[in-house]
Write a protein that holds these residues in place. Structure first.
Motif, short mmCIF file in Angstrom:
data_model
loop_
_atom_site.label_atom_id
_atom_site.label_comp_id
_atom_site.label_asym_id
_atom_site.label_seq_id
_atom_site.Cartn_x
_atom_site.Cartn_y
_atom_site.Cartn_z
N ALA A 264 0.83 -1.20 0.00
CA ALA A 264 0.00 0.00 0.00
C ALA A 264 0.87 1.25 0.00
O ALA A 264 0.60 2.21 -0.73
CB ALA A 264 -0.93 -0.01 1.21
N ASP A 265 1.91 1.25 0.81
CA ASP A 265 2.81 2.41 0.85
C ASP A 265 3.49 2.62 -0.49
O ASP A 265 3.69 3.76 -0.93
CB ASP A 265 3.85 2.23 1.95
CG ASP A 265 3.28 2.41 3.35
OD1 ASP A 265 2.20 3.03 3.47
OD2 ASP A 265 3.90 1.94 4.32
N PHE A 266 3.87 1.53 -1.15
CA PHE A 266 4.47 1.64 -2.48
C PHE A 266 3.55 2.37 -3.44
O PHE A 266 3.95 3.31 -4.13
CB PHE A 266 4.78 0.23 -3.00
CG PHE A 266 5.32 0.18 -4.40
CD1 PHE A 266 6.67 0.33 -4.64
CD2 PHE A 266 4.47 -0.02 -5.47
CE1 PHE A 266 7.17 0.27 -5.95
CE2 PHE A 266 4.95 -0.08 -6.77
CZ PHE A 266 6.31 0.08 -7.01
N ALA A 267 2.28 1.96 -3.49
CA ALA A 267 1.31 2.59 -4.39
C ALA A 267 1.09 4.05 -4.02
O ALA A 267 1.05 4.94 -4.89
CB ALA A 267 -0.01 1.83 -4.35
N LYS A 268 0.96 4.31 -2.73
CA LYS A 268 0.65 5.67 -2.30
C LYS A 268 1.82 6.63 -2.51
O LYS A 268 1.62 7.81 -2.77
CB LYS A 268 0.18 5.66 -0.85
CG LYS A 268 -1.22 5.07 -0.70
CD LYS A 268 -1.75 5.10 0.71
CE LYS A 268 -1.18 4.01 1.55
NZ LYS A 268 -1.85 3.90 2.87
N GLN A 269 3.05 6.12 -2.43
CA GLN A 269 4.19 6.97 -2.73
C GLN A 269 4.23 7.34 -4.21
O GLN A 269 4.58 8.47 -4.57
CB GLN A 269 5.47 6.27 -2.29
CG GLN A 269 5.63 6.28 -0.77
CD GLN A 269 6.65 5.27 -0.27
OE1 GLN A 269 7.31 4.58 -1.05
NE2 GLN A 269 6.78 5.16 1.04
N PHE A 270 3.85 6.41 -5.08
CA PHE A 270 3.73 6.74 -6.50
C PHE A 270 2.64 7.80 -6.70
O PHE A 270 2.81 8.74 -7.49
CB PHE A 270 3.40 5.49 -7.32
CG PHE A 270 4.60 4.82 -7.90
CD1 PHE A 270 5.10 5.19 -9.14
CD2 PHE A 270 5.26 3.83 -7.21
CE1 PHE A 270 6.22 4.58 -9.68
CE2 PHE A 270 6.37 3.20 -7.74
CZ PHE A 270 6.86 3.58 -8.97
#
Length: 409
Positions: A264-270
């Protein structure tokens, strides 16, 4: 006046060389948009939506806070503000859901529900009982649901506009984007609806739910989410993370699907990088662990919700989703505590910056912009009051707004 060795043609050449880039950057990165951002979006299935829903949710939230709120151990200032918020404006943004929360009851039933929901929302707006932000989530533009989603949107607008104009703070939600072309098609459909209903061009804007892996990375390896923002042609007002669909799409088992999962953090950082400076705002997703049942169950749900809302705020996501009235107390408790705890330092640092005082912290202009934006967000959601902000920062609301715009320009 001191002079250097370069002639005017060098300066003019640099200006000419970068003129197109200057125009592109100005168009693509207009900065933080004016106006308030809601702290949450409440999703309600269309077949459960009615004119008294906001009041009912407020009453249920007050009741559960009265019964169990002592266990939250809130600071008195925060507790008082939460109670007032639940009484006066329990929901900031309401999304009438014709997608996952509604299902597929058949065309006749959805046609009737779309018309009825539009009329009920119009009546609520006219009566002054609607939240400041409203809208619907229609079905996705994937092949299986595209025509149904467009028809629902058409009928809903028909019911809404028959009773009055487009409400202020009205926004649509486009879910399950699996191809950038779906966003392009949505832009075309909205333009056709504006023409059909006599609306101002560009009046219909939408949030994109980032809830598929294809919304982050396209098949050709390009970053899809930044292309989605550009494909919306200025109509995209927000990117909303969809916790459970996105996690499921990655093959994460149900037990581990959560807002703070590394995926989730990966997606939200993008999302953050793609949206930065574009005027597109961000929203985190939801937690499906609801604070319902006996006292222990409510407190466990609240504890989880408080932690996740605070985490989102610290990570730069100032909005999230709420799915149940019992989540409202902790939404506002976490949000108000976040702004009130950081308020004295933020106001003091901004005052030192604007007055060029030696505070022991040398803030950059970008940080000063963030400090001013932080105070404005606190004012907008009710965590802070104008007199106390003016006293500590030396700036009233108008000056704060001007300061943010000046620093952003």
């Amino acid at each position: 006046m001191a002079t250097g060795r370069l002639t005017e043609d060098v300066y003019a050449g640099a200006d000419a060389r970068l003129a197109a880039a200057d125009a592109r950057v100005a168009a693509d990165y207009p900065g933080e948009p004016a106006g308030r951002q809601p702290v949450h979006t409440v999703y309600v299935p269309a077949d459960r939506y009615h004119g008294d829903l906001v009041a009912d949710w407020g009453q249920l939230a007050v009741a559960v806070l009265t019964e169990h709120g002592d266990q939250l151990a809130l600071e008195p200032e925060v507790a008082g503000r939460v109670a007032a918020k639940l009484r006066d404006e329990p929901i900031e943004d309401l999304r009438i859901d014709f997608e996952d929360g509604y299902g597929h009851p058949g065309d006749d039933a959805e046609d009737a529900a779309a018309l009825a929901a539009g009329r009920v929302l119009a009546a609520s707006v006219a009566a002054g009982t609607a939240p400041p932000f409203t809208g619907i989530r229609f079905k996705s533009f994937e092949r299986a649901t595209r025509r149904r989603g467009i028809r629902t949107l058409d009928l809903f607008l028909g019911g809404l506009l028959a009773e009055g104009g487009l409400p202020a703070g009205f926004v649509l939600t486009l879910p399950k984007v699996t191809a950038v072309e779906q966003v392009e098609a949505a832009v075309e459909v909205l333009a056709a609806l504006e023409k059909a209903y006599g609306l101002t061009p560009g009046a219909l804007r939408f949030e994109v739910q980032v809830e598929t892996p294809q919304s982050i990375l396209a098949a050709d390896g390009t970053v899809a989410v930044s292309r989605i923002v550009r494909a919306a042609r200025g109509r995209c007002s927000g990117l909303h993370y969809g916790t459970y669909d996105y996690s499921a799409g990655l093959g994460i088992s149900a037990e581990y699907q959560r807002m703070d999962h590394p995926a989730a953090d990966f997606a939200k950082q993008f999302m953050q990088v793609a949206a930065a400076g574009t005027g597109v705002r961000l929203s985190d997703g939801s937690t499906n662990r609801l604070p319902v049942g006996d006292r222990d169950a409510v407190l466990a749900g609240w504890s989880e919700h408080l932690r996740l809302v605070r985490r989102s705020l610290e990570h730069g996501f100032y909005q999230g989703w709420d799915l149940h009235p019992h989540q409202l107390p902790t939404r506002y408790a976490a949000t108000y505590a976040f702004f009130r705890e950081g308020f004295p330092a933020a106001a003091g640092r901004l005052r030192a910056y604007t007055e060029r005082a030696d505070s022991g912290i040398l803030d950059e202009p970008a940080t000063a912009q963030a400090l001013a934006t932080y105070l404005v967000r606190g004012l907008d959601c009710g965590a802070l009051d104008a007199p106390e902000v003016r006293e500590l920062s030396g700036l009233d609301r108008a000056a704060l707004d001007q300061h943010v715009r000046r620093l952003a320009s």
